[in-house]
Design a protein around this motif. Structure first.
Motif, mmCIF file in Angstrom:
data_model
loop_
_atom_site.group_PDB
_atom_site.id
_atom_site.type_symbol
_atom_site.label_atom_id
_atom_site.label_comp_id
_atom_site.label_asym_id
_atom_site.label_seq_id
_atom_site.Cartn_x
_atom_site.Cartn_y
_atom_site.Cartn_z
ATOM 1 N N VAL A 53 0.832 -1.202 0.000
ATOM 2 C CA VAL A 53 0.000 0.000 0.000
ATOM 3 C C VAL A 53 0.869 1.255 0.000
ATOM 4 N N ALA A 54 1.944 1.242 0.794
ATOM 5 C CA ALA A 54 2.838 2.395 0.855
ATOM 6 C C ALA A 54 3.509 2.654 -0.495
ATOM 7 N N VAL A 55 3.987 1.593 -1.140
ATOM 8 C CA VAL A 55 4.626 1.749 -2.453
ATOM 9 C C VAL A 55 3.615 2.259 -3.472
ATOM 10 N N TRP A 56 2.410 1.719 -3.435
ATOM 11 C CA TRP A 56 1.362 2.172 -4.354
ATOM 12 C C TRP A 56 1.076 3.662 -4.165
ATOM 13 N N GLN A 57 0.951 4.100 -2.899
ATOM 14 C CA GLN A 57 0.659 5.500 -2.628
ATOM 15 C C GLN A 57 1.803 6.410 -3.072
ATOM 16 N N VAL A 58 3.033 5.986 -2.847
ATOM 17 C CA VAL A 58 4.191 6.794 -3.223
ATOM 18 C C VAL A 58 4.296 6.926 -4.742
ATOM 19 N N LEU A 59 4.036 5.823 -5.466
ATOM 20 C CA LEU A 59 4.164 5.847 -6.923
ATOM 21 C C LEU A 59 2.975 6.512 -7.605
ATOM 22 N N SER A 60 1.823 6.556 -6.923
ATOM 23 C CA SER A 60 0.635 7.151 -7.511
ATOM 24 C C SER A 60 0.812 8.663 -7.598
ATOM 25 N N GLY A 61 0.915 9.158 -8.793
ATOM 26 C CA GLY A 61 1.151 10.582 -9.005
ATOM 27 C C GLY A 61 2.449 10.810 -9.735
ATOM 28 N N PRO A 62 3.591 10.639 -9.047
ATOM 29 C CA PRO A 62 4.871 10.855 -9.733
ATOM 30 C C PRO A 62 5.139 9.855 -10.858
ATOM 31 N N VAL A 63 4.744 8.596 -10.655
ATOM 32 C CA VAL A 63 5.033 7.552 -11.640
ATOM 33 C C VAL A 63 3.758 7.025 -12.295
ATOM 34 N N LEU A 64 2.753 6.732 -11.496
ATOM 35 C CA LEU A 64 1.506 6.158 -11.984
ATOM 36 C C LEU A 64 0.420 7.226 -12.022
ATOM 37 N N ASP A 65 -0.381 7.197 -13.074
ATOM 38 C CA ASP A 65 -1.472 8.168 -13.222
ATOM 39 C C ASP A 65 -2.652 7.724 -12.363
ATOM 40 N N PRO A 66 -3.025 8.500 -11.322
ATOM 41 C CA PRO A 66 -4.148 8.103 -10.447
ATOM 42 C C PRO A 66 -5.468 7.947 -11.198
ATOM 43 N N GLN A 67 -5.583 8.599 -12.349
ATOM 44 C CA GLN A 67 -6.828 8.496 -13.113
ATOM 45 C C GLN A 67 -7.035 7.080 -13.646
ATOM 46 N N TYR A 68 -5.937 6.331 -13.797
ATOM 47 C CA TYR A 68 -6.020 4.975 -14.329
ATOM 48 C C TYR A 68 -5.835 3.899 -13.259
ATOM 49 N N VAL A 69 -4.987 4.154 -12.271
ATOM 50 C CA VAL A 69 -4.687 3.125 -11.252
ATOM 51 C C VAL A 69 -5.133 3.536 -9.863
ATOM 52 N N SER A 70 -5.747 4.715 -9.729
ATOM 53 C CA SER A 70 -6.228 5.203 -8.446
ATOM 54 C C SER A 70 -5.074 5.325 -7.450
ATOM 55 N N SER A 71 -5.411 5.393 -6.165
ATOM 56 C CA SER A 71 -4.423 5.463 -5.091
ATOM 57 C C SER A 71 -5.099 5.025 -3.799
ATOM 58 N N PRO A 72 -4.344 4.529 -2.817
ATOM 59 C CA PRO A 72 -4.964 4.115 -1.550
ATOM 60 C C PRO A 72 -5.763 5.225 -0.874
ATOM 61 N N LEU A 73 -5.260 6.444 -0.889
ATOM 62 C CA LEU A 73 -6.003 7.543 -0.268
ATOM 63 C C LEU A 73 -7.280 7.854 -1.043
ATOM 64 N N GLY A 74 -7.201 7.775 -2.375
ATOM 65 C CA GLY A 74 -8.404 7.999 -3.167
ATOM 66 C C GLY A 74 -9.468 6.942 -2.909
ATOM 67 N N ILE A 75 -9.032 5.689 -2.784
ATOM 68 C CA ILE A 75 -9.972 4.597 -2.482
ATOM 69 C C ILE A 75 -10.585 4.798 -1.103
ATOM 70 N N TRP A 76 -9.755 5.201 -0.149
ATOM 71 C CA TRP A 76 -10.255 5.442 1.215
ATOM 72 C C TRP A 76 -11.308 6.559 1.217
ATOM 73 N N ASP A 77 -11.049 7.637 0.488
ATOM 74 C CA ASP A 77 -12.011 8.746 0.435
ATOM 75 C C ASP A 77 -13.322 8.293 -0.199
#
Length: 287
Positions: A53-77
């Motif tokens: 989860v930590a790696v996913w959150q760190v990579l979401s944004g700088p490396v991975l586009d949240p619009q396609y792979v989301s992020s743990p914080l986005g899922i939580w919200d």
């Protein structure tokens, strides 16, 4: 003579009266001895989950586009929003009902028919190719047909989940029945045991492993059957949430729904594990 008498007395001191063997004193076991391995396993599982989860959150944004792979914080919200407005509870409860009813109906029918048909080898040999042919039909292809037969209500989703479960439980239970040791059956017959004794005291316990394997394997398919029915034709349920979120390109909603479905599968698998633990007490422990 004295030495011999002393040796005998020493040996007698190490035995219980009337026990006929050495005195066995059960050593006190601490928490680590009793639960050490389980604690270690769960600690590593938790650490692995947190790391992913930590790696996913760190990579979401700088490396991975949240619009396609989301992020743990986005899922939580998204989950928090659905909990607040009641969307999650309403749709989850509907899907749980469909999954549980379909699982119970399919598993019950599969187990009962397997215990009735599998012991009769001639009947099983005749039906085997037809069973495998029906099992090979993609359950997704049955959804439109079930809509024509049963409409788009809850019945269609329950029956689609039941069909998905039925063949897995039926085939695995039949395999367990076929693996029963014939020597055990012959021994019961030599003791004038009835067919009921053979079925309840030999076949049922010995084939329990096959039945429980079928139950475990079929849990995800019960979810798949219910969700497919909701995806094809429904305006409620977790499958509807996936379809609705996907249409809005809301990846947070899609991942949030998948997370809830995974949690339901884990709970059902845990319940089957408890049944397995209680019904397998007769088996010898591993070395």
């Amino acid at each position: 003579m004295t030495a011999t008498t002393g040796a005998v007395a020493g040996a007698g001191a190490g035995t219980e009266a009337g026990a006929g063997g050495p005195l066995q004193v059960q050593a006190a076991r601490g928490f680590r001895d009793k639960h050490g391995r389980t604690t270690t396993v769960w600690a590593w599982r938790t650490a692995l989950l947190v790391a992913l989860v930590a790696v996913w959150q760190v990579l979401s944004g700088p490396v991975l586009d949240p619009q396609y792979v989301s992020s743990p914080l986005g899922i939580w919200d998204r989950l928090a929003d659905w909990v607040a407005d009641g969307t999650l509870w309403t749709n989850t409860w509907i899907t749980i009902q469909e999954i549980v009813l379909g699982f119970v109906l399919g598993a019950g029918a599969g187990a009962v028919l397997a215990y009735l048909i599998a012991p009769i080898r001639v009947v099983w040999t005749i039906l085997d190719p037809y069973v495998m042919a029906l099992y090979a039909i993609p359950k997704v292809a049955l959804a439109p047909l079930f809509i024509v037969w049963f409409g788009i209500g809850t019945d269609m989703k329950v029956l689609l989940a039941a069909v998905s479960v039925f063949f897995l439980v039926f085939i695995n239970t039949a395999a367990g029945v076929h693996q029963v040791d014939p020597a055990l059956i012959d021994a019961v017959r030599l003791m004038n045991g009835s067919r009921r004794d053979i079925a309840l005291k030999v076949v049922l316990p010995a084939s329990m492993t096959g039945l429980l394997t079928g139950l475990r394997v079929s849990i995800p398919y019960a979810l798949i059957g219910a969700v497919i029915g909701e995806l094809v034709a429904s305006n409620r349920g977790l499958g509807f949430l996936i379809s609705d979120s996907s249409a809005k390109f809301d990846t947070d909603g899609v991942f949030a729904t998948l997370l809830v479905l995974s949690a339901i599968a884990m709970v059902l698998n845990g319940l089957v594990g408890l049944i397995d633990a209680r019904t397998s007490r007769w088996k010898p422990l591993d070395a």
